[in-house]
Design a protein around this motif. Structure first.
Motif, mmCIF file in Angstrom:
data_model
loop_
_atom_site.group_PDB
_atom_site.id
_atom_site.type_symbol
_atom_site.label_atom_id
_atom_site.label_comp_id
_atom_site.label_asym_id
_atom_site.label_seq_id
_atom_site.Cartn_x
_atom_site.Cartn_y
_atom_site.Cartn_z
ATOM 1 N N GLY A 219 0.776 -1.239 0.000
ATOM 2 C CA GLY A 219 0.000 0.000 0.000
ATOM 3 C C GLY A 219 0.801 1.279 0.000
ATOM 4 O O GLY A 219 0.233 2.361 -0.142
ATOM 5 N N ILE A 220 2.137 1.191 0.158
ATOM 6 C CA ILE A 220 2.975 2.385 0.223
ATOM 7 C C ILE A 220 4.100 2.255 -0.792
ATOM 8 O O ILE A 220 4.867 1.287 -0.751
ATOM 9 C CB ILE A 220 3.573 2.586 1.639
ATOM 10 N N GLU A 221 4.223 3.211 -1.661
ATOM 11 C CA GLU A 221 5.288 3.171 -2.657
ATOM 12 C C GLU A 221 6.647 3.284 -1.962
ATOM 13 O O GLU A 221 6.890 4.198 -1.179
ATOM 14 C CB GLU A 221 5.111 4.313 -3.662
ATOM 15 N N GLY A 222 7.516 2.331 -2.239
ATOM 16 C CA GLY A 222 8.835 2.318 -1.606
ATOM 17 C C GLY A 222 8.820 1.810 -0.178
ATOM 18 O O GLY A 222 9.823 1.919 0.535
ATOM 19 N N GLY A 223 7.716 1.222 0.235
ATOM 20 C CA GLY A 223 7.603 0.790 1.632
ATOM 21 C C GLY A 223 8.103 -0.609 1.895
ATOM 22 O O GLY A 223 8.247 -0.994 3.062
ATOM 23 N N LEU A 273 -3.116 6.550 7.112
ATOM 24 C CA LEU A 273 -3.793 6.295 5.839
ATOM 25 C C LEU A 273 -3.778 7.485 4.894
ATOM 26 O O LEU A 273 -4.089 7.333 3.716
ATOM 27 C CB LEU A 273 -5.241 5.861 6.111
ATOM 28 N N VAL A 274 -3.450 8.657 5.409
ATOM 29 C CA VAL A 274 -3.401 9.841 4.536
ATOM 30 C C VAL A 274 -1.972 10.292 4.294
ATOM 31 O O VAL A 274 -1.736 11.290 3.607
ATOM 32 C CB VAL A 274 -4.230 11.002 5.131
ATOM 33 N N THR A 275 -1.012 9.572 4.863
ATOM 34 C CA THR A 275 0.412 9.863 4.672
ATOM 35 C C THR A 275 0.990 8.772 3.791
ATOM 36 O O THR A 275 0.898 7.598 4.125
ATOM 37 C CB THR A 275 1.146 9.888 6.030
ATOM 38 N N VAL A 341 -12.297 -1.629 -1.509
ATOM 39 C CA VAL A 341 -11.785 -0.633 -0.556
ATOM 40 C C VAL A 341 -10.286 -0.781 -0.339
ATOM 41 O O VAL A 341 -9.621 0.174 0.080
ATOM 42 C CB VAL A 341 -12.526 -0.720 0.796
ATOM 43 N N GLY A 342 -9.727 -1.956 -0.604
ATOM 44 C CA GLY A 342 -8.290 -2.161 -0.487
ATOM 45 C C GLY A 342 -7.793 -2.016 0.952
ATOM 46 O O GLY A 342 -8.574 -2.010 1.903
ATOM 47 N N TRP A 343 -6.466 -1.888 1.074
ATOM 48 C CA TRP A 343 -5.876 -1.799 2.408
ATOM 49 C C TRP A 343 -6.222 -0.503 3.132
ATOM 50 O O TRP A 343 -6.338 -0.473 4.355
ATOM 51 C CB TRP A 343 -4.361 -1.964 2.329
ATOM 52 N N HIS A 344 -6.416 0.584 2.382
ATOM 53 C CA HIS A 344 -6.794 1.836 3.037
ATOM 54 C C HIS A 344 -8.155 1.699 3.720
ATOM 55 O O HIS A 344 -8.327 2.106 4.874
ATOM 56 C CB HIS A 344 -6.812 2.994 2.020
ATOM 57 N N GLY A 345 -9.095 1.108 3.026
ATOM 58 C CA GLY A 345 -10.410 0.917 3.616
ATOM 59 C C GLY A 345 -10.385 -0.072 4.753
ATOM 60 O O GLY A 345 -11.072 0.103 5.773
#
Length: 378
Positions: A219-223, A273-275, A341-345
């Protein structure tokens, strides 16, 4: 508690490895949580009662033996179905150890109950912080996940032998269980509220830290390169917070601390979730871990303050409720993650649950025994 936390803290790291071995997606991997925590719930309900009647040592030994056998079965399981059965046994054994150890601490240190229950959770946090890093390191070096389970089983069998040779004092006769007292506890609204609070908290905690490595990877680019460290960072923050709580519980009411902690955790789990950059997200994880740190032991301590004459049974009920939360919410999050909804949801469930927990803490604080003790007319 240390050996239980080594297992539970490493779950998030091992889930992807289990998925590869058995060919599973996140929604199927998440079935481990219900299997584990159903065992936990059944065990603490029965053994919290038995530890009040038969003594803590015998029940501790049963828990250590069951936990060890579950770890061994998991380590050799050829199919995922058998792994789920083993997970039930692991949950049962660890649940017995946790509820009985907590009740024993409440027996032995009644005048400083909150302090020592928090201290037990500090040790839990140390294990949960070390476990993921060790597991990740060994996996990177080529060790499979099975030897990790078997090695922990050996350590726990050594603990069993140590407990067998150790004298454990019995609770005073005044603290032995009477059925009438048990029924009186169950009927009290405060007991139900404490059970619900613990269910919400454990669900939010386990769901958050168990799925964070997967969220960092997917869910996070480069994470991805941060995924192996996130659980350790979370539990280091939890441990630091629990050490801090040793001072806080001496100066503030227990449920007022739960209220503030739940609000803080809700805010920063939402900010996760917004960062969208790994470093700020990791910073939010640190704050969430710090805010989470005292809630479990604070709810238990409040239970001990209100129902000290039947500590084992009351703790069993509250911990069983926590097990229900730990079974349901992480599994639901895994199911949601493969929908639109994916991982954010899926992770949005965490701050929502924490807001509800804050409301319950507010209500309980209004009737807290600590508040009554400081009322001038009393």
């Amino acid at each position: 508690m240390l050996f239980y936390s080594l297992y539970l803290g490493s779950v998030g790291i091992l889930l992807p490895e289990l998925g590869k071995t058995f060919g599973l997606g996140a929604e199927i991997q998440g079935q481990l949580f219900p299997a584990n925590f159903i065992g936990f719930v059944v065990a603490v309900l029965v053994c919290g009662f038995l530890s009040d009647r038969k003594g803590r040592k015998a029940v501790l030994l049963f828990g250590a033996a069951t936990y060890s056998m579950g770890l061994i079965l998991f380590g050799v399981a050829p199919t995922y179905s058998l792994a789920l059965i083993a997970s039930f046994a692991v949950g049962a054994g660890s649940g017995v150890m946790e509820v009985t150890a907590s009740a024993l601490a409440a027996d032995l240190f009644a005048e400083r109950r909150a302090l020592f229950l928090n201290a037990i959770q500090v040790v839990f946090g140390l294990g949960a912080a070390v476990g993921p890093s060790v597991a990740r390191m060994l996996l990177v070096q080529g060790m499979g996940w099975r030897p990790l389970y078997l090695g922990l089983a050996v350590l726990n069998l050594l603990l069993f032998v140590f407990l067998l040779c150790t004298r454990v004092p019995r609770a005073d006769a005044s603290e032995s269980l009477h059925i009438s007292e048990l029924l009186a506890v169950v009927r009290k609204p405060a007991f139900g509220a404490l059970c619900l609070a613990q269910a919400l908290y454990v669900g939010a905690e386990v769901g958050f830290f168990s799925w964070m490595p997967t969220y960092f990877e997917q869910g996070i680019e480069g994470g991805a390169k941060w995924a192996g460290a996130v659980v350790t960072v979370f539990w280091v923050a939890m441990t630091v917070g629990r050490i801090t709580n040793c001072w806080l519980i001496a100066h503030f009411r227990l449920m007022s601390l739960v209220l503030v902690s739940a609000i803080g955790a809700a805010v920063f789990s939402g900010l996760v979730l917004v960062t969208h950059s790994p470093l700020p997200v990791m910073g939010c994880v640190v704050v969430v871990g710090f805010c989470y740190s005292g809630i479990f032991s604070l709810v238990l301590s409040e239970t001990g303050e209100r129902f000290h004459s039947v500590a084992g049974t009351a703790f069993g009920g509250v911990m069983a409720s926590g097990g229900i939360g730990g079974a349901i919410l992480p599994w639901v999050m895994g199911v949601l993650s493969v929908t639109k909804v994916g991982w954010h949801g899926a992770l949005m469930a965490v701050p929502v649950v924490l807001v509800v927990l804050a409301g319950i803490a507010k209500v309980l604080d209004a009737s807290s025994p600590q508040r009554r003790k400081t009322t001038p007319q009393e």
